[in-house]
Enzyme design. Structure first.
Site, PDB file in Angstrom:
ATOM      1  N   SER A 130       0.946  -1.224  -0.048  1.00  0.00           N
ATOM      2  CA  SER A 130       0.017  -0.080  -0.057  1.00  0.00           C
ATOM      3  C   SER A 130       0.716   1.294  -0.060  1.00  0.00           C
ATOM      4  CB  SER A 130      -1.183   0.116   1.152  1.00  0.00           C
ATOM      5  OG  SER A 130      -0.338   0.197   2.464  1.00  0.00           O
ATOM      6  N   LYS A 149       0.293   4.512   6.755  1.00  0.00           N
ATOM      7  CA  LYS A 149      -0.442   5.455   5.545  1.00  0.00           C
ATOM      8  C   LYS A 149       0.047   6.728   5.791  1.00  0.00           C
ATOM      9  CE  LYS A 149      -2.983   2.170   3.924  1.00  0.00           C
ATOM     10  NZ  LYS A 149      -2.580   1.059   4.422  1.00  0.00           N
TER      11      LYS A 149
END
Length: 144
Positions: free
Chosen positions: A64, A101
């Site tokens: 990710s 993230k």
């Protein structure tokens, strides 16, 4: 990440120690002898770690964050004492699971954005069991 608990117990490990630092820049082409340019010993823990008691390493897993050069297997240095700013890469807990993230606050909403266009951002809803665990300060990757 390969951690599954929201209350990890962290054990302090040995520091890096000192490693010679050469002042001459090294081109990525023709080799050059560097012994004449030894400047000092560089302590990586002193250079990279601002808050030793609040800093730890963790291994990333998944894809990710590949566009931020955080790859499956990257070692991340996380500082829990650093202030989190819009756009920082963070280690967060979302509904009991760790994730890495990019933190974004838009008006009153908080989002965790992946750095992979094939994945969607995570919106953090008020009342959820989600929070920022720490700021990712460095990512270390093998070049071999």
């Amino acid at each position: 990440l390969d951690m599954k608990t929201t209350k990890p117990s962290l054990e302090k490990t040995d520091t890096f120690g000192t490693i010679p630092f050469y002042s001459q820049a090294v081109p990525a082409g023709f080799p050059s002898p560097a012994d004449d340019f030894l400047e000092f010993d560089l302590s990586l823990d002193k250079k990279l770690i601002k808050h030793p008691s609040a800093t730890f390493f963790v291994r990333a897993s998944g894809t990710s964050m590949i566009n931020a050069k955080i790859f499956d297997g990257s070692i991340l240095l996380v500082d829990r004492a650093e202030k989190i700013n819009n756009g920082d890469i963070v280690l967060a807990v979302v509904d009991g699971d760790f994730t890495v993230k990019r933190y974004r606050k838009v008006d009153d909403s908080v989002f965790l954005y992946p750095e992979n266009k094939s994945m969607r951002p995570i919106k953090i809803f008020e009342g959820s069991e989600s929070y920022v665990w720490g700021k990712v300060m460095w990512s270390f990757n093998s070049v071999a």
